[in-house]
Design a protein around this motif. Sequence first.
Motif, PDB file in Angstrom:
ATOM      1  N   VAL A   1       5.723  -9.136 -50.700  1.00  0.00           N
ATOM      2  CA  VAL A   1       5.508  -8.840 -52.121  1.00  0.00           C
ATOM      3  C   VAL A   1       4.019  -8.577 -52.288  1.00  0.00           C
ATOM      4  N   ILE A   2       3.709  -7.412 -52.813  1.00  0.00           N
ATOM      5  CA  ILE A   2       2.297  -7.113 -53.087  1.00  0.00           C
ATOM      6  C   ILE A   2       2.043  -7.342 -54.578  1.00  0.00           C
ATOM      7  N   ILE A   3       1.039  -8.149 -54.855  1.00  0.00           N
ATOM      8  CA  ILE A   3       0.639  -8.408 -56.246  1.00  0.00           C
ATOM      9  C   ILE A   3      -0.639  -7.615 -56.494  1.00  0.00           C
ATOM     10  N   ARG A   4      -0.524  -6.706 -57.434  1.00  0.00           N
ATOM     11  CA  ARG A   4      -1.667  -5.842 -57.751  1.00  0.00           C
ATOM     12  C   ARG A   4      -2.287  -6.253 -59.073  1.00  0.00           C
ATOM     13  N   GLU A   5      -3.608  -6.430 -59.083  1.00  0.00           N
ATOM     14  CA  GLU A   5      -4.311  -6.703 -60.339  1.00  0.00           C
ATOM     15  C   GLU A   5      -4.190  -5.422 -61.160  1.00  0.00           C
ATOM     16  N   ASN A   6      -3.653  -5.527 -62.375  1.00  0.00           N
ATOM     17  CA  ASN A   6      -3.190  -4.338 -63.098  1.00  0.00           C
ATOM     18  C   ASN A   6      -3.939  -4.102 -64.400  1.00  0.00           C
ATOM     19  N   SER A   7      -5.071  -4.797 -64.609  1.00  0.00           N
ATOM     20  CA  SER A   7      -5.699  -4.657 -65.922  1.00  0.00           C
ATOM     21  C   SER A   7      -7.181  -4.324 -65.870  1.00  0.00           C
ATOM     22  N   GLU A   8      -7.792  -4.422 -64.689  1.00  0.00           N
ATOM     23  CA  GLU A   8      -9.242  -4.163 -64.664  1.00  0.00           C
ATOM     24  C   GLU A   8      -9.640  -3.598 -63.308  1.00  0.00           C
TER      25      GLU A   8
ATOM     26  N   ILE B   1      -4.929 -13.531 -61.968  1.00  0.00           N
ATOM     27  CA  ILE B   1      -4.103 -12.817 -60.979  1.00  0.00           C
ATOM     28  C   ILE B   1      -3.969 -13.655 -59.707  1.00  0.00           C
ATOM     29  N   MET B   2      -5.031 -14.382 -59.351  1.00  0.00           N
ATOM     30  CA  MET B   2      -4.946 -15.254 -58.169  1.00  0.00           C
ATOM     31  C   MET B   2      -3.913 -16.357 -58.408  1.00  0.00           C
ATOM     32  N   ARG B   3      -3.963 -16.934 -59.589  1.00  0.00           N
ATOM     33  CA  ARG B   3      -3.027 -18.022 -59.896  1.00  0.00           C
ATOM     34  C   ARG B   3      -1.598 -17.502 -59.850  1.00  0.00           C
ATOM     35  N   TYR B   4      -1.389 -16.312 -60.410  1.00  0.00           N
ATOM     36  CA  TYR B   4      -0.034 -15.726 -60.404  1.00  0.00           C
ATOM     37  C   TYR B   4       0.413 -15.458 -58.963  1.00  0.00           C
ATOM     38  N   ALA B   5      -0.501 -14.925 -58.147  1.00  0.00           N
ATOM     39  CA  ALA B   5      -0.148 -14.601 -56.757  1.00  0.00           C
ATOM     40  C   ALA B   5       0.201 -15.867 -55.974  1.00  0.00           C
ATOM     41  N   PHE B   6      -0.576 -16.920 -56.168  1.00  0.00           N
ATOM     42  CA  PHE B   6      -0.257 -18.186 -55.480  1.00  0.00           C
ATOM     43  C   PHE B   6       1.112 -18.703 -55.932  1.00  0.00           C
ATOM     44  N   LYS B   7       1.430 -18.527 -57.227  1.00  0.00           N
ATOM     45  CA  LYS B   7       2.743 -18.994 -57.719  1.00  0.00           C
ATOM     46  C   LYS B   7       3.864 -18.211 -57.056  1.00  0.00           C
ATOM     47  N   VAL B   8       3.676 -16.885 -56.958  1.00  0.00           N
ATOM     48  CA  VAL B   8       4.714 -16.061 -56.309  1.00  0.00           C
ATOM     49  C   VAL B   8       4.852 -16.487 -54.852  1.00  0.00           C
TER      50      VAL B   8
ATOM     51  N   MET C   1     -10.571 -18.743 -53.251  1.00  0.00           N
ATOM     52  CA  MET C   1     -10.766 -20.049 -52.604  1.00  0.00           C
ATOM     53  C   MET C   1     -10.587 -21.181 -53.623  1.00  0.00           C
ATOM     54  N   GLN C   2     -11.190 -20.979 -54.808  1.00  0.00           N
ATOM     55  CA  GLN C   2     -11.117 -22.009 -55.867  1.00  0.00           C
ATOM     56  C   GLN C   2      -9.657 -22.236 -56.303  1.00  0.00           C
ATOM     57  N   ILE C   3      -8.928 -21.146 -56.549  1.00  0.00           N
ATOM     58  CA  ILE C   3      -7.542 -21.286 -57.045  1.00  0.00           C
ATOM     59  C   ILE C   3      -6.639 -21.857 -55.946  1.00  0.00           C
ATOM     60  N   SER C   4      -6.969 -21.566 -54.687  1.00  0.00           N
ATOM     61  CA  SER C   4      -6.124 -22.061 -53.594  1.00  0.00           C
ATOM     62  C   SER C   4      -6.010 -23.587 -53.637  1.00  0.00           C
ATOM     63  N   GLN C   5      -7.052 -24.227 -54.186  1.00  0.00           N
ATOM     64  CA  GLN C   5      -7.035 -25.701 -54.215  1.00  0.00           C
ATOM     65  C   GLN C   5      -5.968 -26.259 -55.157  1.00  0.00           C
ATOM     66  N   GLU C   6      -5.494 -25.407 -56.086  1.00  0.00           N
ATOM     67  CA  GLU C   6      -4.401 -25.842 -56.975  1.00  0.00           C
ATOM     68  C   GLU C   6      -3.054 -25.740 -56.262  1.00  0.00           C
ATOM     69  N   PHE C   7      -3.040 -25.098 -55.089  1.00  0.00           N
ATOM     70  CA  PHE C   7      -1.772 -24.833 -54.394  1.00  0.00           C
ATOM     71  C   PHE C   7      -1.842 -25.304 -52.943  1.00  0.00           C
ATOM     72  N   PRO C   8      -1.970 -26.614 -52.754  1.00  0.00           N
ATOM     73  CA  PRO C   8      -2.149 -27.112 -51.381  1.00  0.00           C
ATOM     74  C   PRO C   8      -0.948 -26.820 -50.485  1.00  0.00           C
ATOM     75  N   ASP C   9       0.208 -26.537 -51.089  1.00  0.00           N
ATOM     76  CA  ASP C   9       1.411 -26.265 -50.288  1.00  0.00           C
ATOM     77  C   ASP C   9       1.517 -24.797 -49.878  1.00  0.00           C
ATOM     78  N   VAL C  10       0.589 -23.960 -50.297  1.00  0.00           N
ATOM     79  CA  VAL C  10       0.635 -22.539 -49.917  1.00  0.00           C
ATOM     80  C   VAL C  10      -0.426 -22.282 -48.848  1.00  0.00           C
ATOM     81  N   ARG C  11       0.010 -21.732 -47.711  1.00  0.00           N
ATOM     82  CA  ARG C  11      -0.960 -21.329 -46.679  1.00  0.00           C
ATOM     83  C   ARG C  11      -1.551 -20.003 -47.121  1.00  0.00           C
ATOM     84  N   TRP C  12      -2.822 -19.788 -46.834  1.00  0.00           N
ATOM     85  CA  TRP C  12      -3.383 -18.495 -47.224  1.00  0.00           C
ATOM     86  C   TRP C  12      -4.425 -18.034 -46.228  1.00  0.00           C
TER      87      TRP C  12
END
Length: 355
Positions: A126-133, A166-173, A203-214
């Motif tokens: 799944v590719i998440i594209r930043e779509n507003s800026e 967009i990072m937060r949304y991508a980590f959720k997906v 990097m900052q948002i990744s800390q909210e998602f410790p269960d996601v490898r990135w």
Amino acid sequence: MYKIALIPGDGIGKEVIPAGQQILQALSGMESHLDFEFSAFDWGGDYYRLHHKMMPDEGLNALKGMDAILFGSAGDPDIPDHITLWGLRLKICQGFDQYANVRPTRILPGIESPLKLKHQADLDWVIIRENSEGEYSGVGGRVHAGLPIEVATDLSMMTRAGVERIMRYAFKVARSRAKKHLTIVTKSNAQRHAMVMWDEIGMQISQEFPDVRWDKELVDAATARMVNRPQTLDTMVATNLHADILSDLAAALAGSLGIAPTGNIDPERRYPSMFEPIHGSAFDIMGKGWANPIGTFWSCAMMLEHLNEQASAKRLMQAIERVTAQTRLHTRDLGGLATTAQVTQAVIDALQPSP
Ligand code: ATP
């Protein structure tokens, strides 16, 4: 009752969107709780020839109360591309702050990838594209037109709020998928301001998602990795321009532009989200009945998922896959001879439970 706006737009959009409507109507006939009210909008190239704009000024108001939008394509050989794009599709995406563009890619049964894969499941992204800026902010200008001193700029603009969301949304997906793996696509080696901020926020948002490898990949290296090691990728997040390019590569690797779907999502659900096949207006095959409607049908399945109709979305996806598995039901872009109408009817038939 879901209110669905239909915007066929130009070219084969006028063929695949009615096919998508037929599919949704067939589904609603089979599932008593599922009901749609469709409103069609004739915006696009023909509207432009009459009114000198792609859609009316108050067009967004007409769409505001909808639950979702099904969009065909915008593009007309007689109208410059930047007018068709900015005057309709981007006006809706930006007006409704649909900041996440989501493009799932996998190889459907019966479809051949140009890649030699050991297993078809090796390509499932799944590719998440930043779509507003980003690069498509529309900030820039031209001065001294036509003179030797002419200057033209397109400014890539990134905001902390825009990158964080967009990072937060991508980590959720990524978290919602089996592999729970996100690749942050970047170019911070050469673009040393905004892309460095992009990396830092990732990097900052990744800390909210410790269960996601990135991991992180430069966009140029990402193209090679998609071709050479597709199984090492799962969810990717990239800027507006980078993801635009990567997702066309992904669609080609999955067999055909005619199959690929996309959703322009407002994750906060303040406004309707918009679903569309990724292909363009394809004027070369317009009116022949050759357009592959699968990209539109898959977009309808994404729309159903967004509406939290998971069971119907799954049922539609299974019907689509039962049809793509049969090469006699392939359209010309896939090397077959089937028509839009035949594929549509086959998917409607496949929606019925097997006897
Ligand atoms: P745009 O509207 O962006 O200018 P386009 O007309 O160049 O787009 P693309 O969508 O980029 O068309 O597709 C390129 C070619 O791929 C088309 O000219 C057409 O031959 C083929 N193609 C695209 N989508 C489909 C489809 N759904 N079914 C069959 N063929 C397709």
